[in-house]
Each structure stands twice: as C-alpha cells, then as structure tokens.
Design an enzyme around this catalytic site. Sequence first.
Site, short mmCIF file in Angstrom:
data_model
loop_
_atom_site.label_atom_id
_atom_site.label_comp_id
_atom_site.label_asym_id
_atom_site.label_seq_id
_atom_site.Cartn_x
_atom_site.Cartn_y
_atom_site.Cartn_z
N HIS A 158 0.82 -1.22 0.00
CA HIS A 158 0.00 0.00 0.00
C HIS A 158 0.85 1.27 0.00
CE1 HIS A 158 -4.02 -1.88 0.75
NE2 HIS A 158 -3.22 -2.90 1.02
N ASP A 366 3.03 9.47 -0.68
CA ASP A 366 1.89 8.69 -0.24
C ASP A 366 1.68 7.57 -1.25
OD1 ASP A 366 -0.28 8.06 1.37
OD2 ASP A 366 -1.06 10.11 1.39
O1 LIG Z 1 -2.56 0.86 10.78
P1 LIG Z 1 -1.94 2.21 11.02
O2 LIG Z 1 -0.51 2.10 11.45
O3 LIG Z 1 -2.79 3.05 11.94
O4 LIG Z 1 -1.93 3.01 9.64
C1 LIG Z 1 -3.05 3.13 8.78
C2 LIG Z 1 -2.71 2.64 7.38
O5 LIG Z 1 -1.75 3.53 6.81
C3 LIG Z 1 -1.16 3.18 5.57
O6 LIG Z 1 -2.10 3.33 4.50
C4 LIG Z 1 -1.79 3.11 3.14
O7 LIG Z 1 -2.86 2.48 2.49
C5 LIG Z 1 -3.82 3.31 1.85
C6 LIG Z 1 -4.80 2.39 1.12
O8 LIG Z 1 -4.15 1.64 0.13
C7 LIG Z 1 -3.13 4.26 0.88
O9 LIG Z 1 -4.10 5.09 0.23
C8 LIG Z 1 -2.15 5.12 1.65
O10 LIG Z 1 -1.44 5.94 0.73
C9 LIG Z 1 -1.16 4.25 2.40
O11 LIG Z 1 -0.39 5.10 3.25
C10 LIG Z 1 -0.57 1.79 5.67
O12 LIG Z 1 0.05 1.42 4.45
C11 LIG Z 1 -1.61 0.78 6.12
O13 LIG Z 1 -0.99 -0.51 6.29
C12 LIG Z 1 -2.17 1.22 7.45
O14 LIG Z 1 -3.24 0.36 7.81
O1 LIG Z 2 -11.24 11.24 10.63
C1 LIG Z 2 -11.00 10.43 9.73
C2 LIG Z 2 -9.81 10.47 8.97
C3 LIG Z 2 -9.63 9.53 7.96
N1 LIG Z 2 -10.57 8.57 7.73
C4 LIG Z 2 -10.41 7.62 6.63
O2 LIG Z 2 -9.11 7.06 6.61
C5 LIG Z 2 -8.74 6.82 5.26
C6 LIG Z 2 -7.36 7.40 5.01
O3 LIG Z 2 -6.84 6.79 3.88
P1 LIG Z 2 -5.67 7.39 3.01
O4 LIG Z 2 -5.44 6.46 1.90
O5 LIG Z 2 -5.98 8.78 2.58
O6 LIG Z 2 -4.39 7.48 3.98
P2 LIG Z 2 -3.74 6.49 5.05
O7 LIG Z 2 -4.22 6.97 6.38
O8 LIG Z 2 -4.20 5.11 4.74
O9 LIG Z 2 -2.27 6.70 4.90
C7 LIG Z 2 -9.80 7.42 4.36
O10 LIG Z 2 -10.66 6.41 3.88
C8 LIG Z 2 -10.55 8.36 5.29
O11 LIG Z 2 -11.91 8.53 5.00
C9 LIG Z 2 -11.74 8.52 8.47
O12 LIG Z 2 -12.59 7.65 8.26
N2 LIG Z 2 -11.92 9.46 9.45
#
Ligand SMILES: O=P(O)(O)OC[C@H]1O[C@H](O[C@H]2O[C@H](CO)[C@@H](O)[C@H](O)[C@H]2O)[C@H](O)[C@@H](O)[C@@H]1O
Ligand SMILES: O=c1ccn([C@@H]2O[C@H](COP(=O)(O)OP(=O)(O)O)[C@@H](O)[C@H]2O)c(=O)[nH]1
Length: 472
Positions: A158, A366
């Site tokens: 991701h 990202d």
């Molecule tokens: O589980 P956390 O440590 O709280 O972090 C939340 C997620 O963050 C990252 O998200 C990525 O996946 C998104 C969906 O594909 C993508 O849009 C975003 O750019 C990425 O940063 C992380 O890769 C996930 O494993 C975490 O669950």
């Molecule tokens: O207050 C919040 C902030 C974020 N999100 C969700 O968290 C996801 C963030 O995904 P993104 O790919 O932009 O970034 P990541 O946190 O996975 O790096 C999106 O679906 C947002 O709608 C949410 O539900 N509530």
Amino acid sequence: MSRLIVISNRVSLPKAAGAAGAQGGLAVALNSALREHRGIWFGWSGQETAEFTGHLDMQRNDGVTTATIDLEAQDVDEYYNGYANRTLWPLFHYRIDLTEYDRNFGEGYERVNERFADSVLPLIEPDDLVWVHDYHLLPLGSILRDKGVKNRMGLFLHTPWPPTRLLASLPFHERLVASMLEYDVLGFQTTEWLESFLHYVQKEMGLKVNLDNSIDYKGRRVVARAFPIGIDFTEFTEAANGEEAREAYQRLKSSVRGRKILIGVDRLDYSKGLGERFESFSRFLGEHPHMAGSAVLLQIAPPSRGDVASYQQIREDLERKTGHINGAHAEVDFVPIRYVNRGYPREQLAGFYRAANVGVVTPLRDGMNLVAKEYVAAQDPEDPGVLILSQFAGSALQLKDALLVNPHSVEHVAETIKQALDMPLAERKWRHARLLASVRDEDVQHWREQFVRALAGNDKDAGVPQTQEKAA
Ligand SMILES: O=P(O)(O)OC[C@H]1O[C@H](O[C@H]2O[C@H](CO)[C@@H](O)[C@H](O)[C@H]2O)[C@H](O)[C@@H](O)[C@@H]1O
Ligand SMILES: O=c1ccn([C@@H]2O[C@H](COP(=O)(O)OP(=O)(O)O)[C@@H](O)[C@H]2O)c(=O)[nH]1
C-alpha cells in the site's frame, strides 16, 4: 470461486474500532472488498497481552469473517512500532533521516511474521487464494512456503516502493526482497513504485525482467504489476447523500458564516506534509490581505502511531505552527486554521468534504491517498469544489485534472490556493467531471477484481490501469 484468505497487520473489528476514522485507507478498502468475497480476514487484533498464546478469535460482523490474534507488548514494540514504523515506513517514504536500524526491530519483525504464519496456517485450505497486505508482512509468503503452503499467494504493497539506492541502505535488504519473490503476484499502487521494484531486482539481484514484467525466480514465475486502489464509490456516494452527511455539511457551513472552506483530512503522519500545508496557507493569507478573513482551513488529523518518537515530534511541531499562524492572522471573530486532533466517521467526513470549496491533499509521499478520491466523490457535480493534489501522491497518476502541486514549494501551493478559490464554475465542473469518472471507474471493486484475477492466475492483461498507462 476460490475462497480468499486476506492477511494484514491489523484487522478492523467493528466492536474494537475505537476512535472513528483512525483506521486509515487499508482497513476501509479491505472491509468493503471482503464484504463482496467469501473468505477470512486474518491479522492482529490491535490488543496487547502479557504473553503470546496464538489464540484465534473468530468473529462474523457485517458479512465479514475475521480471525485475530493478540500480540505481546515486546512484539508490538519491535515489530509494529519498531521495524514496520521506525524502519520500513520512513524508508519507503524517502525519510532516510528518520529511518532507524536496530537489530531487535529486525528480530521482532521476523518473530511476528513467524507467529502470523503459524496462526493462519490451520485456516488455509488447498484451493484458497492467499492475499497478504503491506510492509508489515513482506516475508510472510516465504515463511508460509517453508511451512509447506503450495497455494497461490500474492502481496499488495500500500506504500511507495523506494528507489534502489535508498533501499540499499537497509541492512539485509537482499534477503527481504528475495523473500518477496516467493509470492506469485506482487502488486504496487502505481507504475512508478513498480518500476523502482523492477529496477532493484535487476540491478541488485541480477535478475531478468520479462516483457510482461514477470520475473522467473527459482523455477517459478512471479508477476509484478500496478493495481491502484480505489474507494467504495457506491457506498461513499450513498453516505454523502445521507442524513448524517447533510447534518455535518450544515454544521460546518453555518459555523464559517459565508467564508470559503479548505479541508485537509490526514492521519497525523509526517509523510502527509501538514507543516508545509499550514505554511502555504499562511503565505496565501499574507499575500492576499483582502482575502484574509474570508477563508478557513479545516484540518482533521487523528493521531496515529503515537508511541513512535517521530510522530510525537510532528504532533508538537504542528501544535506550535498552528498556534503561531493563528496568532498572526486571527481576528476577534475569526481563526484561520481549525486544527482538529480527532477522527470522524466517514458519513460525517463526506458532509465536510462537500461543504469545502477546496480539498487540500499535499503529502510529501503517499502510496495512494484515498482522501483525494473521497473528496471528489463527495462533491455536488453542479457546484463542485477544487482538488489540490500533491504530485507525490500515488493518486496523482490517475487524478490528472486536479491542480497538481509540489508540496515542498510553499510559494507554489500558496498560488494554487488562490487559483482554486478563484476558479470559475465552468472550469470547476469540467475538471470535476473527469476526476469523478476516474474515481468511479477505478473503484475498490475494480482493484479487488483485477488483483484476484491475477492471483488466481487467469488474467492476461489485468492490473494495468488505463489512466496510469497513458501517463507511463
Ligand atoms: O494501521 P496504522 O498504522 O494506523 O496506519 C493506517 C494505514 O496507513 C497506511 O495506509 C496506506 O494504504 C492506503 C490504502 O491503500 C493508501 O491510500 C495510503 O497511501 C497508504 O499510506 C498503511 O500502508 C496501512 O498498512 C495502514 O493500515
Ligand atoms: O477522521 C477520519 C480520517 C480519515 N478517515 C479515513 O481514513 C482513510 C485514510 O486513507 P488514506 O489512503 O488517505 O491514507 P492512510 O491513512 O491510509 O495513509 C480514508 O478512507 C478516510 O476517510 C476517516 O474515516 N476518518
């Protein structure tokens, strides 16, 4: 149809979800993918125990079967806070200055990957397709192979994949990448990360990449492709038209009393470029004094990975910066940056997005960024807002009709904020219509179908997204 065994670091359990919105894009995408597909979602419960027991907690919620294990405190420290989020995450987001190399982290990472393998093994049946997610679990496929798993297995990353010279700074990088070649399918968010990966296997491992981007390794063929993740478009647009969204819209609109709204929604993470974003908004206010007082930046930033020092640091930095900027530009009845350290349910976010004239998505790096896609989906097509999007987000390869910016350039982003606020309705409409088509057509179902088809081994051309192909 084969059953799907989805494995990710964390499983989002409705009961244990805690603060709304803190889950991030991966959990959101997998929940909706699994609702469509028979199978099991396996991972860490998010809970810590004194001692690892391997006990599997099986639940069925909202059409999704989950199987979770608890991890002991040392595991969480060394694997999740350590190797995953103090070593791989900063390195994969080009932050070598924040990357920590600690032998204990590496050992904890391998130990937890072993624990995942042992715990999930009894759940895997011969015809299942095994789909592993993200940087927490890169070697899991190879450990499962060693334990005799013959099933088709795929990994989807991701995050970005770093350039070869950056990755080469990681001790034992060759071993880590070699373990990934035990999967049958390797999926990346964009062609850019895919190309970096292929460059690594050619230059560092001396492997040949076939014309279709497959790699022949130890008598097996590994397919490597880009599969850009999308949002659950139908679910999200329904949410955007629902009562909760309407109330959130009204609440925000009435609170700004006719001012224009810019919105940012990001986990509190240094990769999201929040400091640079605040600086850019401040510069915009300073350069256009006649507009100061007429635009508000609402930044929703739920705290994330708070046990990691670099996250504590960015939180402090942003608090200081917000105070400084608000002190400089506030009036008795106006505060320019509303900085909110909590998460909101997506139904409410949809209303906030729709109320905002400008969506500001300016990460420094990202993997994809689903917020950019949600912002587009939530707009009123007859009077849409404008998306400002970092050229360094994976989503920029698809959302080319956004106003693409270099988030490091405070001048450029400040000028683009002015351009967005001044944009005539006709231009806003045509840009939005094109963005919407991409968000609608390349949604999460499309992503899942393309990946699962490749995983099942019966695709020829899956996974090369049309819009990204044109850019490549
Ligand atoms: O589980 P956390 O440590 O709280 O972090 C939340 C997620 O963050 C990252 O998200 C990525 O996946 C998104 C969906 O594909 C993508 O849009 C975003 O750019 C990425 O940063 C992380 O890769 C996930 O494993 C975490 O669950
Ligand atoms: O207050 C919040 C902030 C974020 N999100 C969700 O968290 C996801 C963030 O995904 P993104 O790919 O932009 O970034 P990541 O946190 O996975 O790096 C999106 O679906 C947002 O709608 C949410 O539900 N509530």
